[in-house]
Structures are given as C-alpha cells and as structure tokens.
Design an enzyme around this catalytic site. Structure first.
Site, PDB file in Angstrom:
ATOM      1  N   SER A   1       0.817  -1.217   0.000  1.00  0.00           N
ATOM      2  CA  SER A   1       0.000   0.000   0.000  1.00  0.00           C
ATOM      3  C   SER A   1       0.847   1.262   0.000  1.00  0.00           C
ATOM      4  O   SER A   1       0.362   2.344  -0.328  1.00  0.00           O
ATOM      5  CB  SER A   1      -0.915   0.004   1.228  1.00  0.00           C
ATOM      6  OG  SER A   1      -0.144  -0.018   2.419  1.00  0.00           O
ATOM      7  N   LYS A   2       2.123   1.140   0.353  1.00  0.00           N
ATOM      8  CA  LYS A   2       2.986   2.315   0.459  1.00  0.00           C
ATOM      9  C   LYS A   2       3.312   2.934  -0.893  1.00  0.00           C
ATOM     10  O   LYS A   2       3.767   4.079  -0.950  1.00  0.00           O
ATOM     11  CB  LYS A   2       4.277   1.951   1.196  1.00  0.00           C
ATOM     12  CG  LYS A   2       4.054   1.515   2.639  1.00  0.00           C
ATOM     13  CD  LYS A   2       3.401   2.593   3.486  1.00  0.00           C
ATOM     14  CE  LYS A   2       3.329   2.192   4.955  1.00  0.00           C
ATOM     15  NZ  LYS A   2       2.738   3.232   5.819  1.00  0.00           N
ATOM     16  N   ASP A   3       3.072   2.191  -1.987  1.00  0.00           N
ATOM     17  CA  ASP A   3       3.220   2.802  -3.313  1.00  0.00           C
ATOM     18  C   ASP A   3       2.354   4.048  -3.431  1.00  0.00           C
ATOM     19  O   ASP A   3       2.732   5.038  -4.067  1.00  0.00           O
ATOM     20  CB  ASP A   3       2.784   1.815  -4.408  1.00  0.00           C
ATOM     21  CG  ASP A   3       3.807   0.737  -4.675  1.00  0.00           C
ATOM     22  OD1 ASP A   3       4.847   0.701  -3.992  1.00  0.00           O
ATOM     23  OD2 ASP A   3       3.552  -0.092  -5.568  1.00  0.00           O
TER      24      ASP A   3
ATOM     25  N   ALA B   1       3.983   7.033  -1.527  1.00  0.00           N
ATOM     26  CA  ALA B   1       5.255   7.428  -2.133  1.00  0.00           C
ATOM     27  C   ALA B   1       5.017   8.247  -3.392  1.00  0.00           C
ATOM     28  O   ALA B   1       5.597   9.327  -3.581  1.00  0.00           O
ATOM     29  CB  ALA B   1       6.087   6.189  -2.452  1.00  0.00           C
TER      30      ALA B   1
ATOM     31  N   THR C   1       7.617   1.390   2.731  1.00  0.00           N
ATOM     32  CA  THR C   1       7.640   2.767   2.226  1.00  0.00           C
ATOM     33  C   THR C   1       8.961   3.034   1.517  1.00  0.00           C
ATOM     34  O   THR C   1       9.000   3.682   0.462  1.00  0.00           O
ATOM     35  CB  THR C   1       7.443   3.777   3.362  1.00  0.00           C
ATOM     36  OG1 THR C   1       6.201   3.518   4.015  1.00  0.00           O
ATOM     37  CG2 THR C   1       7.437   5.202   2.828  1.00  0.00           C
TER      38      THR C   1
END
Length: 346
Positions: free
Chosen positions: A47-49, A52, A79
C-alpha cells in the site's frame, strides 16, 4: 491498419485500483460477508506505493523537489521500497533509515532498488540519536537539496488514501461496506480511507489493529501517551512507540490488539486456506478480524473489508521460515511445526 500497442508508460501507472477478493474458507461459518483489499497488487507490492507516488508528486508541484534532489525517509521497509521505485522513475537519489526489526528480505530489496540504506536499532526510544527517526533527520540536515518525507507526520500520507483507497473500496463494495479493519502504523492508510468512507456513510465502523508493545490503542481510548505500554515486538509496520500526526484518531471507532505469534500463524493460514501469500501485517489484520468475530462484532448484515497491506515475499526469512518461527518459540502445543513438504531425492 496497425493496432495501437496497449502498454503503460511506466511502472508508476500501475499504482492503485487493487482488487477486492472475497474471503471464503477462513471465514466459513462467520455471519456476513468478508473481503480482502489486496494491496500487494501494487507494483511495489504494498500500500505504500500510494503514498510514495502521491507525496513525491505533491513535492514536485510545490517546487520542493527539483532535478538532482535526494529523497530521505524513515521506514520499516515497504515505504522505502516504494520511494526507491518512484525515485528511479523520477530521477532522484534515495536514502533510507531502516529499523533493524525489518526482515533481511526487505533490506536486500531496498539495496537492489539502488537506495542507500542505514540500518538503525529498533528497540531504542524515538528521540534516541540512533533511532531511525533521528538518523533520517540528521541525514536530511547533512544532505543538500534533499527532502525528508517524514511519513509519520505528513498529512499527505492521509490524503493519498483519502484520494485513492477510500474511493476504491466504496466503489468496489457498491457502498455496502459496514466495517473496515486496517492495521495502524503511521496511520495514513486507516485514517485517509476512513475519512472518505465516513463522509459517504458515518455509520461505517472503523477498526484499527494495534500490536502489544505499542501505545496507539491506549492513547485512542484515554488520550494518554503511556511509555509503560512500550516494549519490543516483532510485527513490522504495525503499532508505534510515539503518536504519529498522520493518525486521525477521530475517524477510528476502536482499536484491537493482536500478538506477534497469532499474527504470524494467521498469515500462514491465509496461504494454506485462501491461497493468498500475504505479509506479516496482513496476518495481523486477519487475526484481528478473527478476534472481532469471536467477540460477536459482526452479524448477517455485515459487509467487512480488511486491508492486506503487503506481500509474503518480504517475510521469507521471518514468518515463512520454520527456523525463525521455532527460534521465536512460535511452535508450541497449540501451533506445531508444519509437516515437512520437501523431499530430497538422492
């Protein structure tokens, strides 16, 4: 006539629009319906895409990021991978301060993506100069033309999920969602998603998942930051020893805590029963759902979405290693070692 080539311009265009998949065998006998939001389908496998890409593009729009800039961040791994991936496409250098609690797999992945990695001790206070928070701050001060993403205290962390994850879940469920179960680390995923969903239907119940050894649940219930709550735990990307500004506690209805051991076994159970190769934090989210079911939280009308944040490949040396599980004391009378599946032919 030649047909147009159907291709994306770069890997960043694959971020978001992750699938919602019904859970079947693990929720057999539970009242209601249960769905997993599979964030491992992002190109960076987490989910950190979303944050970012969102934060870097906002920094570009505001003029903070310029050609030749360096992106610096504090990360437990996911992340950092996403920032390294975005930085490659955008042409920035990437420096990451990483918790020593992060799996070896994650650290190797960060290096493979060209990031410069500083490994910092996990079990020190947030204001200790050796902590990954303080190391990232120092690196930012020492590096010219750099930006410190600071996901724990960056409102764009929340806005990224408000703009993407929340609307996706609302559309995918046709507005039928009654409960959201999501882990809380920096708090961006649960807070941004919850803000959007609560605006559509304030009756949707938002349940945060916390770790034993973290301060979030007690802070939510009492407003007290209790250092006596803090002690080492193994789950990555879940819970905190500080109070992140990127957590909007007002949109979270309750927190539930899960253990390292049960979360690890539940992640493995997701593989065996649902065919979903999920990460440690995803196991924690599923474990929370199981505990909530035991507490009679759901009924026949419940339409529950649980967010699985990342992919199991990042935990091969941890929860998917029998040796690591045994070293942690996770194989006991309740959870015995799995039957040997490898046979060597000589």
């Amino acid at each position: 006539m030649k047909q147009e080539i159907q291709a994306f311009n770069n890997i960043l265009e694959l971020i978001g629009k992750t699938p919602l998949v019904r859970l079947n065998r693990l929720t057999a006998g539970f009242p209601g319906e249960y769905y997993a939001k599979l964030e491992a389908f992002n190109p960076g496998h987490s989910s950190k895409d979303r944050i970012a890409h969102f934060i870097i593009e906002e920094a570009e729009r505001s003029g903070i990021l310029k050609p030749g800039s360096t992106v610096i961040e504090t990360t437990s791994g996911n992340t950092g991978f996403s920032l390294a991936m975005v930085s490659i496409i955008k042409g920035y250098e990437c420096i990451l301060a990483v918790s020593s609690k992060s799996s070896r797999d994650k650290i190797d992945m960060l290096r493979s993506m060209g990031a410069k990695v500083y490994i910092c001790p996990a079990h020190v206070s947030a204001d200790d100069p050796r902590s990954y928070y303080q190391v990232a701050k120092r690196l930012h001060q020492e590096t010219q033309n750099s930006i410190y993403i600071n996901q724990y205290f960056n409102d764009f962390n929340i806005k990224a999920h408000y703009a993407t994850t929340g609307p996706e879940i609302w559309e995918q469920t046709g507005g039928q969602i009654t409960h959201l179960v999501a882990c809380s680390g920096t708090g961006g995923t649960i807070s941004g998603t919850a803000r959007y969903l609560k605006e559509q239907n304030p009756d949707i119940r938002i349940i945060g998942v916390d770790a034993y050894g973290s301060v979030l649940k007690k802070y939510h219930e009492t407003g007290e930051f209790d250092t006596e709550e803090i002690y080492p735990y193994r789950i990555e990307g879940l819970g905190k020893n500080l109070i992140p500004d990127a957590t909007d506690f007002t949109v979270i209805d309750e927190f539930i805590k899960v253990t390292d051991e049960e979360s690890a076994h539940t992640a493995r159970e997701l593989c065996h029963k649902e065919g979903i190769f999920a990460g440690y934090t995803s196991g924690a989210a599923m474990q929370a759902l199981k505990q909530l079911q035991e507490d009679k939280t759901f009924d026949a009308n419940s339409r529950v979405v649980v967010i699985f944040p990342d992919h199991g490949s990042r935990y091969m040396s941890k929860i998917y290693s029998d040796k690591w599980m045994e070293d942690q004391g996770f194989f006991d009378s309740k959870h015995v070692g799995e039957e040997q599946q490898i046979q060597v032919i000589k």
